[in-house]
Enzyme design. Structure first.
Site, PDB file in Angstrom:
ATOM      1  N   CYS A  94       0.831  -1.200   0.000  1.00  0.00           N
ATOM      2  CA  CYS A  94       0.000   0.000   0.000  1.00  0.00           C
ATOM      3  C   CYS A  94       0.867   1.253   0.000  1.00  0.00           C
ATOM      4  O   CYS A  94       2.023   1.228   0.445  1.00  0.00           O
ATOM      5  CB  CYS A  94      -0.920   0.009   1.229  1.00  0.00           C
ATOM      6  SG  CYS A  94      -2.195  -1.268   1.187  1.00  0.00           S
ATOM      7  N   HIS A 235      19.270 -17.401 -22.194  1.00  0.00           N
ATOM      8  CA  HIS A 235      17.877 -17.124 -21.858  1.00  0.00           C
ATOM      9  C   HIS A 235      17.694 -17.109 -20.343  1.00  0.00           C
ATOM     10  O   HIS A 235      18.449 -17.728 -19.604  1.00  0.00           O
ATOM     11  CB  HIS A 235      16.968 -18.186 -22.487  1.00  0.00           C
ATOM     12  CG  HIS A 235      15.528 -17.792 -22.493  1.00  0.00           C
ATOM     13  ND1 HIS A 235      14.675 -18.090 -21.454  1.00  0.00           N
ATOM     14  CD2 HIS A 235      14.786 -17.119 -23.412  1.00  0.00           C
ATOM     15  CE1 HIS A 235      13.467 -17.615 -21.728  1.00  0.00           C
ATOM     16  NE2 HIS A 235      13.502 -17.032 -22.912  1.00  0.00           N
TER      17      HIS A 235
END
Length: 706
Positions: A94, A235
């Site tokens: 938050c 990758h």
């Protein structure tokens, strides 16, 4: 779960003082002696709760008066005791500090208290906790965010961040109540702080052990790469042991890059431009093929490219595109009247791209640009029919996303693409086709079972999901995304999302602990750890922690094809133990988990190894794990010596056949170059648009003369 130090009676008295004093309003009913004697639906329970009173009062006020009333509620709130404002009670992510605790009273009803260091947020917390306290757990868990819409506290009244905090508070409350009534599953996780790693569970320990690589291997790799001018592109899904060494070596040798498949070829070109004489590709075979083709197109045919195994390094998704059914799918596209475009996922071979482009005008895409590619194509070419493949899950997710998009306002749609409206999105849906028999083994098992566990045990966490996951996980991640707590996209998108949340935490003046569910291949953890720790160290924040949750179990699954020819990490070569039906931890049949779209079977692999699990999700790609440090050193040591002749089997596949007088490599590279053009201009290249129209006209002429 923390319980307030204040007596329950005192908390109830405090809550009652905060409720609206409405003439004739229905007061909340008193709890009966036994919760077992009370049977009510969630809707009925909410109507008899203070929520109805808050809705009536706040709904009668204008925006300014409504905010003033919420502030008044905040000032009269009893809040929480200071002893209860601990990290375990924090609501994660938050913009203000928010705490929430839940308990069950003697009658088995939920009691909530919440507090915030923001006055407006405290008032909203009080409204929510007063509205829901007193519900039975079963009723509580059925409450949807829409129940609070009549309060009029959405983003048009309060700031979007506070409206999102309100939704996140409800999700956190749901998780806290669940922990009171049942034991939730717990996945392995890795807790990251500025200077430490704390793995929880055997799987996380296996991932963490290589994040601090052997210094001798790093020194050896840097020496051979710099001496011989070799670049490395790898990758994100590499084994942590390999990535750990590569990441450390990259600090001393700049021509090492770990990225998604799109960036690998681009970085290889840059390395060649800066003097590298060879490129080692750590990935599956289509990646080394793409690197070879793009280097050739850029004029670097003299730069050698090597794979990391003599045997084929396969890919279940790429193999699906090589099937007869995919050819039939494209033949169907080529035979239809009107303009057609084939959008092919980049995770396919050059041969697939070449043959596809020969049948239907083709452009490649990535999980990061596929949405804009499709929207632009429909906007740019009237009456277009679009054929996407081969990833079935991504195709279904796209269809779901566009169907949802059709219900948005024209203004919201224009933010996603300025040329589209509700009408154009609805018109394109029947003309969007998706292949139904292809999937990536890495993402296949993020299906309904793992999604249910994630939703139940980690509903209040940040949720990341690759665009290739099955629809259940996609839907869950999209819902989290609406609350700014989720992302759906490419591996780069996932890494960027985590970095964004860490950046937001760093900018706050209080401690924070973020929990992130990793809805993709576990190999990403190396890049995540390095990015997160780098940001925390740069900010000098030792009070922020990031927990990465792996929705997997320790048991491994590999494909039968791989196990027949390769020794998988953690077990003997060729081992296949049991059948998939035996994997269900409850002893049942796991059913759909056994076969990928297209018929490729999935079998349990060596116990304790890395791979997919029917209990969790997909841990690790068995094909990617064929790229080992031993192979990398073998290639590097032999390059530039007489032993280089022994590396022929390590070269990318050479295609000798021609298509309309062009090599497979040249023809297969064209759809990639179309994508490059799209990325630069945000429009289909003129040559591709002309090709679409010319082929449509040719089909029309043939139909007219037949």
């Amino acid at each position: 779960m923390q319980v307030s130090a204040r007596p329950l009676a005192q908390r109830r008295q405090c809550q009652a003082q905060q409720l609206p004093q409405l003439r004739g309003a229905t007061r909340p009913r008193k709890a009966r002696a036994s919760a077992a004697t009370v049977e009510s639906s969630a809707a009925t329970a909410l109507k008899q709760s203070p929520l109805q009173q808050y809705a009536e009062e706040l709904g009668s006020l204008d925006t300014k008066q409504r905010l003033q009333r919420v502030l008044q509620i905040a000032r009269s709130s009893c809040g929480m005791s200071e002893q209860a404002k601990i990290s375990d009670n924090r609501v994660m992510g938050c913009t203000a500090q928010v705490w929430l605790e839940a308990s069950l009273d003697p009658n088995g009803r939920v009691q909530l208290t919440a507090d915030s260091d923001s006055e407006l947020t405290r008032g909203m917390c009080t409204v929510l906790t007063n509205s829901l306290s007193g519900l039975l757990p079963d009723d509580f868990l059925q409450v949807e965010p829409s129940a609070f819409a009549p309060l009029g506290l959405g983003p048009n009244v309060v700031t979007p961040s506070r409206a999102i905090n309100f939704a996140n508070l409800l999700e956190t409350a749901r998780k806290r109540v669940l922990t009171l009534v049942e034991r939730l599953p717990s996945f392995p996780s890795l807790l990251i702080s500025a200077d430490a790693l704390e793995p929880q569970g055997d799987f996380a320990k296996a991932q963490a052990q290589f994040l601090k690589p052997d210094a001798g291997q790093v020194d050896r790799l840097v020496q051979v790469l710099s001496d011989k001018k070799i670049g490395v592109v790898a990758h994100f899904y590499m084994d942590p042991e390999v990535q750990g060494v590569l990441s450390q070596a990259a600090e001393r040798w700049p021509h090492i890059n770990i990225s998604d498949s799109l960036a690998m070829a681009d970085r290889a070109v840059k390395m060649a431009e800066e003097g590298c004489k060879a490129i080692a590709v750590l990935g599956v075979d289509f990646m080394s093929e793409n690197v070879r083709a793009i280097l050739d197109e850029a004029g670097h045919r003299n730069v050698e490219v090597y794979r990391m195994a003599e045997a084929e390094i396969g890919c279940s998704l790429a193999e699906a595109a090589e099937s007869d059914s995919y050819t039939q799918y494209l033949q169907q596209a080529a035979s239809r009247p009107g303009p057609a475009l084939h959008v092919v996922y980049i995770n396919t071979s050059l041969r697939t791209k070449a043959h596809a482009h020969n049948l239907v005008p083709t452009i490649t895409c990535t999980s990061g640009n596929v949405v804009q590619t499709i929207l632009q194509a429909f906007a740019q070419v009237p009456d277009l029919t679009l054929w996407y493949g081969p990833d079935t899950y991504m195709g279904r997710n796209l269809a779901q996303m566009f169907t949802s998009m059709a219900s948005l306002s024209n203004e919201a749609i224009a933010e996603l693409h300025p040329a589209h409206t509700q009408a154009t999105i609805k018109a394109m849906l029947p003309r969007l086709h998706c292949f139904q028999e292809g999937a990536c083994i890495v993402h296949h098992l993020f299906g309904s079972e793992v999604t249910q566990l994630v939703q139940k045990a980690y509903g209040d966490a940040f949720l990341t999901a690759h665009f290739e996951v099955p629809g259940e996980m996609f839907t869950l991640a999209m819902a989290a995304r609406e609350r700014e707590r989720g992302v759906v996209g490419s591996t780069s998108d996932i890494l960027g999302f985590i970095a964004k949340k860490v950046k937001a935490a760093v900018e706050m003046p209080f401690p924070e602990r973020l929990q992130v569910v990793l809805g993709t291949e576990s190999g990403m953890i190396t890049s995540i750890v390095r990015r997160v720790q780098g940001m925390l160290r740069e900010a000098g924040r030792s009070d922020i922690q990031v927990e990465i949750v792996f929705p997997v179990a320790s048991e491994a699954i590999s494909t039968d094809q791989t196990l027949q020819s390769q020794s998988m990490p953690g077990g003997p070569q060729g081992t296949v133990e049991g059948s998939l039906s035996s994997l269900d931890p409850q002893g049942g049949n796991s059913g759909s988990l056994g076969t990928l779209p297209g018929g490729l079977s999935v079998l349990p692999g060596p116990a304790g190894g890395e791979g997919c699990s029917a209990e969790g999700g997909c841990a690790s790609c068995p094909f990617m794990k064929m790229n080992t440090l031993e192979a990398l050193f073998k290639v590097c040591d032999r390059f530039g010596t007489p032993g280089q002749a022994l590396l022929e089997a390590y070269r990318p596949k050479q295609y000798t056949q021609l298509i309309n007088g062009r090599s497979i490599a040249e023809a297969g590279c064209e759809p990639i170059l179309h994508m490059r053009g799209f990325q630069r201009s945000k429009a289909l290249p003129a040559a591709l648009e002309a090709d679409i129209k010319q082929r449509a006209a040719s089909i029309a002429r043939s139909a007219a003369t037949s």
